[in-house]
Design a protein around this motif. Structure first.
Motif, PDB file in Angstrom:
ATOM      1  N   GLY A  73       0.828  -1.194   0.000  1.00 15.90           N
ATOM      2  CA  GLY A  73       0.000   0.000   0.000  1.00 15.90           C
ATOM      3  C   GLY A  73       0.864   1.246   0.000  1.00 15.90           C
ATOM      4  N   ARG A  74       0.725   2.054   1.048  1.00 15.31           N
ATOM      5  CA  ARG A  74       1.451   3.328   1.137  1.00 15.31           C
ATOM      6  C   ARG A  74       2.853   3.171   1.706  1.00 15.31           C
ATOM      7  NH1 ARG A  74      -2.080   4.968   5.251  1.00 15.31           N
ATOM      8  NH2 ARG A  74      -0.772   6.818   5.557  1.00 15.31           N
ATOM      9  N   LEU A  75       3.191   1.969   2.165  1.00 14.33           N
ATOM     10  CA  LEU A  75       4.508   1.718   2.748  1.00 14.33           C
ATOM     11  C   LEU A  75       5.427   1.079   1.719  1.00 14.33           C
ATOM     12  CD1 LEU A  75       6.392   1.633   5.244  1.00 14.33           C
ATOM     13  CD2 LEU A  75       5.449  -0.635   5.743  1.00 14.33           C
ATOM     14  N   GLU A  76       6.579   1.714   1.487  1.00 12.04           N
ATOM     15  CA  GLU A  76       7.571   1.204   0.555  1.00 12.04           C
ATOM     16  C   GLU A  76       8.832   0.831   1.316  1.00 12.04           C
ATOM     17  OE1 GLU A  76       8.104   4.541  -1.963  1.00 12.04           O
ATOM     18  OE2 GLU A  76       6.221   4.259  -3.059  1.00 12.04           O
ATOM     19  N   ILE A  77       9.407  -0.327   0.984  1.00 10.65           N
ATOM     20  CA  ILE A  77      10.619  -0.806   1.636  1.00 10.65           C
ATOM     21  C   ILE A  77      11.646  -1.106   0.552  1.00 10.65           C
ATOM     22  CG2 ILE A  77      11.617  -2.575   3.145  1.00 10.65           C
ATOM     23  CD1 ILE A  77       8.788  -2.992   4.281  1.00 10.65           C
ATOM     24  N   ASP A  78      12.772  -0.432   0.643  1.00  9.72           N
ATOM     25  CA  ASP A  78      13.825  -0.536  -0.372  1.00  9.72           C
ATOM     26  C   ASP A  78      15.065  -1.177   0.256  1.00  9.72           C
ATOM     27  OD1 ASP A  78      15.726  -0.246  -2.310  1.00  9.72           O
ATOM     28  OD2 ASP A  78      15.293   1.863  -2.737  1.00  9.72           O
ATOM     29  N   PRO A  79      15.247  -2.502   0.098  1.00 12.69           N
ATOM     30  CA  PRO A  79      16.408  -3.163   0.711  1.00 12.69           C
ATOM     31  C   PRO A  79      17.740  -2.642   0.202  1.00 12.69           C
ATOM     32  CG  PRO A  79      14.744  -4.769   0.045  1.00 12.69           C
ATOM     33  CD  PRO A  79      14.353  -3.458  -0.571  1.00 12.69           C
ATOM     34  N   ALA A  80      17.807  -2.305  -1.071  1.00 13.74           N
ATOM     35  CA  ALA A  80      19.077  -1.853  -1.637  1.00 13.74           C
ATOM     36  C   ALA A  80      19.537  -0.547  -0.990  1.00 13.74           C
ATOM     37  CB  ALA A  80      18.958  -1.693  -3.146  1.00 13.74           C
ATOM     38  N   ALA A  81      18.587   0.340  -0.731  1.00 16.96           N
ATOM     39  CA  ALA A  81      18.908   1.632  -0.116  1.00 16.96           C
ATOM     40  C   ALA A  81      18.855   1.579   1.399  1.00 16.96           C
ATOM     41  CB  ALA A  81      17.953   2.706  -0.617  1.00 16.96           C
ATOM     42  N   HIS A  82      18.414   0.437   1.928  1.00 19.17           N
ATOM     43  CA  HIS A  82      18.256   0.287   3.378  1.00 19.17           C
ATOM     44  C   HIS A  82      17.354   1.395   3.909  1.00 19.17           C
ATOM     45  CE1 HIS A  82      19.822  -2.680   6.120  1.00 19.17           C
ATOM     46  NE2 HIS A  82      19.923  -1.785   7.086  1.00 19.17           N
ATOM     47  N   ALA A  83      16.207   1.579   3.236  1.00 20.05           N
ATOM     48  CA  ALA A  83      15.322   2.682   3.580  1.00 20.05           C
ATOM     49  C   ALA A  83      13.864   2.258   3.444  1.00 20.05           C
ATOM     50  CB  ALA A  83      15.597   3.884   2.680  1.00 20.05           C
ATOM     51  N   ALA A  84      13.011   2.902   4.230  1.00 24.04           N
ATOM     52  CA  ALA A  84      11.565   2.700   4.140  1.00 24.04           C
ATOM     53  C   ALA A  84      10.906   4.067   4.031  1.00 24.04           C
ATOM     54  CB  ALA A  84      11.051   1.945   5.359  1.00 24.04           C
ATOM     55  N   ARG A  85       9.784   4.119   3.304  1.00 22.77           N
ATOM     56  CA  ARG A  85       9.064   5.377   3.130  1.00 22.77           C
ATOM     57  C   ARG A  85       7.567   5.132   3.293  1.00 22.77           C
ATOM     58  NH1 ARG A  85      13.215   5.309  -0.467  1.00 22.77           N
ATOM     59  NH2 ARG A  85      11.965   4.121  -1.959  1.00 22.77           N
ATOM     60  N   LEU A  86       6.906   6.052   3.953  1.00 18.30           N
ATOM     61  CA  LEU A  86       5.457   6.016   4.101  1.00 18.30           C
ATOM     62  C   LEU A  86       4.898   7.253   3.420  1.00 18.30           C
ATOM     63  CD1 LEU A  86       2.993   4.563   5.351  1.00 18.30           C
ATOM     64  CD2 LEU A  86       3.290   6.034   7.362  1.00 18.30           C
ATOM     65  N   ASP A  87       4.069   7.048   2.402  1.00 14.74           N
ATOM     66  CA  ASP A  87       3.556   8.161   1.588  1.00 14.74           C
ATOM     67  C   ASP A  87       4.695   8.970   0.995  1.00 14.74           C
ATOM     68  OD1 ASP A  87       0.855   7.538   2.010  1.00 14.74           O
ATOM     69  OD2 ASP A  87       0.798   8.684   3.872  1.00 14.74           O
ATOM     70  N   GLY A  88       5.808   8.281   0.687  1.00 17.71           N
ATOM     71  CA  GLY A  88       6.947   8.945   0.085  1.00 17.71           C
ATOM     72  C   GLY A  88       7.868   9.652   1.053  1.00 17.71           C
ATOM     73  N   VAL A  89       7.508   9.661   2.339  1.00 17.61           N
ATOM     74  CA  VAL A  89       8.316  10.339   3.357  1.00 17.61           C
ATOM     75  C   VAL A  89       9.210   9.310   4.039  1.00 17.61           C
ATOM     76  CG1 VAL A  89       8.278  11.695   5.477  1.00 17.61           C
ATOM     77  CG2 VAL A  89       6.517  12.044   3.733  1.00 17.61           C
ATOM     78  N   PRO A  90      10.516   9.550   4.105  1.00 16.20           N
ATOM     79  CA  PRO A  90      11.428   8.577   4.735  1.00 16.20           C
ATOM     80  C   PRO A  90      11.056   8.310   6.189  1.00 16.20           C
ATOM     81  CG  PRO A  90      12.663  10.221   3.491  1.00 16.20           C
ATOM     82  CD  PRO A  90      11.251  10.710   3.544  1.00 16.20           C
ATOM     83  N   CYS A  91      11.128   7.034   6.571  1.00 15.49           N
ATOM     84  CA  CYS A  91      10.882   6.618   7.949  1.00 15.49           C
ATOM     85  C   CYS A  91      12.208   6.636   8.706  1.00 15.49           C
ATOM     86  CB  CYS A  91      10.283   5.208   7.992  1.00 15.49           C
ATOM     87  SG  CYS A  91       8.715   5.027   7.113  1.00 15.49           S
TER      88      CYS A  91
END
Length: 245
Positions: free
Chosen positions: A149-167
């Motif tokens: 859904g609105r949560l994105e998890i990027d293993p390569a960048a070691h980053a997560a974003r909710l609605d495009g905003v970094p967590c």
């Protein structure tokens, strides 16, 4: 001896010169490159000027509280932090974990245990990217990206974003989130989480997972008090929801 990468750079923040000398020698023999900072101010100066791979941080420093050092560090870096504390109050350990430390070790301690914990927090960042596990059916996945859904998890960048905003997550908190996401729809116990992270089954770490989980929820949930993404299954563990929005 089983060593980490010999270029791993450790910042040891400890005001006791005898303990600092002993730990520097011990960790150097174990294959690490160690820099010693006797004060919080010296530690912050070194962190600003040089790259490091992990921090061993004493809470009781002559110029500032180690918790303040950790708090300031977390505004600019997700480098793993292992706290050392001679304080008997559990609240200091809990606060340390909540503000971003990855693990803690009470004084006095055996150098071998410190080494094991240090290796574990360094290994988690690497191992999380190598976990070969079933992914949740609700996720759209390619080789480097998961979306719920609105949560994105990027293993390569070691980053997560909710609605495009970094967590805002520490390295270990991201690793926990990634493991949960790759097992979406399955209840994972604390033991299962530790096994998947290839962490060390060390005393007292069990409950610190709960503290880290509360921080992850604060970052990825719309209402952390009513979580819809990471759900606690009483007596069993944690479940990452396949369908969230």
């Amino acid at each position: 001896m089983d060593r980490m990468n010999p270029v791993d750079r450790i910042l040891l923040v400890e005001d006791d010169p005898r303990l600092a000398e002993m730990l520097t020698e011990y960790l150097t023999q174990a294959g690490f490159r160690v820099t010693h900072a006797p004060t919080g101010g010296a530690a912050m100066e070194h962190i600003a000027a040089a790259e490091i791979d992990a921090v061993i941080l004493d809470l009781m420093l002559p110029d500032m509280d180690g918790l303040d050092v950790c708090r300031k560090l977390r505004t600019t870096s997700d480098v793993p932090v292992l706290m050392l504390t001679a304080r008997g109050d559990a609240i200091d350990r809990i606060v340390g974990l909540e503000i971003g430390a990855d693990d803690y070790l009470p004084k006095p301690f055996e150098p071998r245990e410190l080494l094991a914990r240090l290796r574990a927090i360094l290994r988690r960042r690497v191992d999380a990217r190598q976990i070969d596990a079933p992914r949740g059916a609700g996720a759209k996945v390619n080789d480097e990206f998961l979306r719920f859904g609105r949560l994105e998890i990027d293993p390569a960048a070691h980053a997560a974003r909710l609605d495009g905003v970094p967590c805002e997550l520490t390295a270990y908190q991201f690793d926990l989130l990634l493991v949960l996401a790759k097992h979406a729809g399955r209840v994972l116990s604390r033991d299962a989480l530790m096994d998947l992270l290839k962490g060390e089954p060390l005393e007292a770490f069990d409950r610190s997972i709960d503290v880290h989980m509360s921080r992850i929820r604060a970052a990825v949930e719309d209402d952390p008090k009513k979580p819809r993404r990471i759900i606690t299954v009483r007596g069993a563990g944690y479940l990452f929801a396949k369908v969230q929005d």
